[in-house]
Scaffold this motif. Sequence first.
Motif, PDB file in Angstrom:
ATOM      1  N   GLY A  12      40.683  46.687  39.451  1.00 47.17           N
ATOM      2  CA  GLY A  12      39.712  45.664  39.740  1.00 47.17           C
ATOM      3  C   GLY A  12      40.331  44.273  39.828  1.00 47.17           C
ATOM      4  O   GLY A  12      41.556  44.110  39.880  1.00 47.17           O
ATOM      5  N   GLU A  13      39.473  43.255  39.838  1.00 53.96           N
ATOM      6  CA  GLU A  13      39.924  41.866  39.897  1.00 53.96           C
ATOM      7  C   GLU A  13      39.961  41.253  38.500  1.00 53.96           C
ATOM      8  O   GLU A  13      39.213  41.661  37.608  1.00 53.96           O
ATOM      9  N   CYS A  14      40.829  40.261  38.319  1.00 48.04           N
ATOM     10  CA  CYS A  14      40.862  39.513  37.066  1.00 48.04           C
ATOM     11  C   CYS A  14      39.647  38.607  36.996  1.00 48.04           C
ATOM     12  O   CYS A  14      39.381  37.836  37.941  1.00 48.04           O
ATOM     13  N   ARG A  15      38.906  38.674  35.916  1.00 49.57           N
ATOM     14  CA  ARG A  15      37.691  37.880  35.759  1.00 49.57           C
ATOM     15  C   ARG A  15      37.754  37.093  34.450  1.00 49.57           C
ATOM     16  O   ARG A  15      38.344  37.548  33.476  1.00 49.57           O
ATOM     17  N   PRO A  16      37.121  35.918  34.415  1.00 49.25           N
ATOM     18  CA  PRO A  16      37.075  35.148  33.163  1.00 49.25           C
ATOM     19  C   PRO A  16      36.350  35.941  32.086  1.00 49.25           C
ATOM     20  O   PRO A  16      35.435  36.729  32.364  1.00 49.25           O
ATOM     21  N   ALA A  17      36.785  35.762  30.840  1.00 48.07           N
ATOM     22  CA  ALA A  17      36.184  36.500  29.724  1.00 48.07           C
ATOM     23  C   ALA A  17      36.261  35.654  28.465  1.00 48.07           C
ATOM     24  O   ALA A  17      36.872  34.572  28.457  1.00 48.07           O
ATOM     25  N   ALA A  18      35.611  36.127  27.417  1.00 50.89           N
ATOM     26  CA  ALA A  18      35.590  35.418  26.138  1.00 50.89           C
ATOM     27  C   ALA A  18      36.468  36.155  25.135  1.00 50.89           C
ATOM     28  O   ALA A  18      36.260  37.335  24.879  1.00 50.89           O
ATOM     29  N   LEU A  19      37.457  35.477  24.600  1.00 49.67           N
ATOM     30  CA  LEU A  19      38.325  36.028  23.558  1.00 49.67           C
ATOM     31  C   LEU A  19      39.048  34.857  22.918  1.00 49.67           C
ATOM     32  O   LEU A  19      39.564  33.969  23.627  1.00 49.67           O
ATOM     33  N   ALA A  20      39.086  34.826  21.596  1.00 51.24           N
ATOM     34  CA  ALA A  20      39.678  33.680  20.899  1.00 51.24           C
ATOM     35  C   ALA A  20      41.182  33.597  21.149  1.00 51.24           C
ATOM     36  O   ALA A  20      41.709  32.538  21.496  1.00 51.24           O
ATOM     37  N   ALA A  21      41.877  34.709  20.954  1.00 51.05           N
ATOM     38  CA  ALA A  21      43.328  34.707  21.129  1.00 51.05           C
ATOM     39  C   ALA A  21      43.816  36.151  21.138  1.00 51.05           C
ATOM     40  O   ALA A  21      43.110  37.063  20.703  1.00 51.05           O
ATOM     41  N   GLY A  22      45.020  36.350  21.647  1.00 47.41           N
ATOM     42  CA  GLY A  22      45.619  37.674  21.632  1.00 47.41           C
ATOM     43  C   GLY A  22      45.143  38.567  22.756  1.00 47.41           C
ATOM     44  O   GLY A  22      44.760  38.086  23.837  1.00 47.41           O
ATOM     45  N   THR A  23      45.125  39.869  22.507  1.00 48.78           N
ATOM     46  CA  THR A  23      44.787  40.862  23.539  1.00 48.78           C
ATOM     47  C   THR A  23      43.937  41.965  22.933  1.00 48.78           C
ATOM     48  O   THR A  23      44.166  42.377  21.788  1.00 48.78           O
TER      49      THR A  23
ATOM     50  N   SER B 137      39.979  39.100  31.964  1.00 45.84           N
ATOM     51  CA  SER B 137      39.736  40.530  31.791  1.00 45.84           C
ATOM     52  C   SER B 137      40.015  41.269  33.086  1.00 45.84           C
ATOM     53  O   SER B 137      39.775  40.747  34.178  1.00 45.84           O
ATOM     54  N   LEU B 138      40.546  42.507  32.952  1.00 43.71           N
ATOM     55  CA  LEU B 138      40.888  43.336  34.110  1.00 43.71           C
ATOM     56  C   LEU B 138      40.541  44.783  33.781  1.00 43.71           C
ATOM     57  O   LEU B 138      40.796  45.246  32.665  1.00 43.71           O
ATOM     58  N   THR B 139      39.971  45.492  34.750  1.00 45.36           N
ATOM     59  CA  THR B 139      39.610  46.896  34.563  1.00 45.36           C
ATOM     60  C   THR B 139      40.318  47.767  35.594  1.00 45.36           C
ATOM     61  O   THR B 139      40.397  47.406  36.783  1.00 45.36           O
ATOM     62  N   VAL B 140      40.827  48.892  35.127  1.00 45.10           N
ATOM     63  CA  VAL B 140      41.403  49.916  36.005  1.00 45.10           C
ATOM     64  C   VAL B 140      40.646  51.200  35.733  1.00 45.10           C
ATOM     65  O   VAL B 140      40.683  51.730  34.621  1.00 45.10           O
ATOM     66  N   ASP B 141      39.954  51.710  36.742  1.00 45.17           N
ATOM     67  CA  ASP B 141      39.098  52.894  36.582  1.00 45.17           C
ATOM     68  C   ASP B 141      39.677  54.038  37.402  1.00 45.17           C
ATOM     69  O   ASP B 141      39.607  54.031  38.639  1.00 45.17           O
ATOM     70  N   ALA B 142      40.264  55.029  36.703  1.00 40.40           N
ATOM     71  CA  ALA B 142      40.862  56.193  37.364  1.00 40.40           C
ATOM     72  C   ALA B 142      41.835  55.780  38.451  1.00 40.40           C
ATOM     73  O   ALA B 142      41.884  56.370  39.530  1.00 40.40           O
TER      74      ALA B 142
END
Length: 598
Positions: free
Chosen positions: A130-141, A121-126
């Motif tokens: 941010g940094e890439c962080r591990p996240a939970a997601l089965a597949a896709g985007t 996961s990655l966040t861009v705020d205005a």
Amino acid sequence: MAVRQLSEGVVNRIAAGEVIERPAAAVKELVENALDAGASRIDVLIEAGGRRLIRVADDGCGMVRDDLALCVERHATSKLDDEDLLDIRTLGFRGEALPSIGAVSRLTLTTRHADEPHAWSLTVDAGAKGECRPAALAAGTRVEIADLFAATPARLKFLKSDRAEAAAVAEVVKRLALAHPTVAFSLADADGPTRHFPAQAFGEAGLLARISDVAGRDFAQNALPIDVWRGEVRLFGFAGLPTFGKATAASQFLFVNGRPIRDRLVLGAIRGAYADTMPRDRHPAVALFLELDPHEVDVNVHPAKTEVRFRDSGLVRGLIVASIREAIAAASPSTATTIAAATLGAFRPAGAAVPAAGWDWRASPSRPSAPAGGFGEAAQTAFAMDIAPSADARAAEAAPAEDDLDRPLGAARAQVHGTYILSQTRDGLVIVDQHAAHERLVYERLKRQMAESGIARQALLIPVVVELDPADAARLVERADDLAAFGLVVEPFGPGAVIVRETPAMLGEADAEALTRDIAEHLAEWDSTAPLEQRLMAVAATMACHGSVRAGRLLRPAEMNALLREMEATPGSAQCNHGRPTSVTLSLADVERLFGRR
């Protein structure tokens, strides 16, 4: 003021103003990315018309960690294999959408590639990445946009109401869903219902089913299939019957290599194809797909990618016009099913209920009863008797020919009010406007004669002098050569007058003065820049009106049947020169429903 380099944040906000002008544009970019990622299902969720939240989730290939970190940088893209900007085989390629969105909102991307052990996961705020962080997601985007334009609040003032912005988002999803019928779509609105577009089978049947989901069942029922090749260019899809015209152009769905477009060349070609079969204030319904080599079309014309430029625009325009006209001609004399529905509605008074099937008048509280001191029960038996006619009361004495009953317009049975022909088919009836129908037939004959050998003229025994407004007379004289090509020979006859020496032989004993006055009125409305063909067709249409069977003229059965047979053999006979329908078809089932038999 000295020249200086703009900061990256300002540059991204400027790009956002070009690419992301409203929530619908952001949805378009994200859904196109999902399609390019090979998604088979795409789910869209919006809140407050997309201002508060946009979420697009897909089951595509996803991204690895390094690609996720790079995808929010300007001009970073996976859509180009090399530096050839004309070899575009994807829906998005500029590499501006994600960084532009991130510059004016809080953008969160969560994705998982098959080669990764988990999602990232990655966040861009205005604009702050941010940094890439591990996240939970089965597949896709899954992409989330929160508080769109929060970083540029001035742009919020230019947005419309939440309902209007939500409608724009729905339109974008509908067009992309229609462009890709094998992909399942859903659109959920936190303030409204959810729309589902199930995945359809590949091919014409699947496309027609998706058209029914997107544009409505009426469109699908009145659509003419098109699938034509010209060289390396393919045009396929569906064009609506001319009598299925719409009040706006909202039902025109156009695609080039799977990309939804709103191109002036294509729109103009469609209008030209329907030119003499549809009223000027109506718009055709079409869903047309052009497929051609990417090098033959430039999709890099506009940041929103809705306009394109063709290398051979004449070929594309000719293909569209010819294909639609051939489809209309092949469908003649069919008219839109919506005309029959409107006709049935006109038969029913407002608020009137239709009797249920199997209704028995004897059970009605309005059943006749004997008044006190009045008629006895015996007099009432007439209402319950099976009454047989004492004589043959049919409108026509001769039985209809069996072959005629199987024809599209059936066998003529009667003429009503000296204007309408009532015809019987094997499973229904047809009502034909004799003047409108014959007007189209004469018009097509004039066009055919003009193309083949020129229109035959007949000299008037006594030339007719027509007095007009001086400006109208001058216009007629100026167009004398064009009019002569259609058999109408006029010459100047002093100020404010012309003399008519010859008229088209096909029109018979036409009223030369009335015909000349009508053409003079139409000349005043012509645009001097209009193509010659368009001006000549306007002359032909006016002449056809004068040469057709007038309303009120009584026709013999043989004449009525001859008119029906010629309509069946003439292209475009389902509508007159002004675009009005020439016939209305009612099935026997429709008529039975009117009387509560079904």
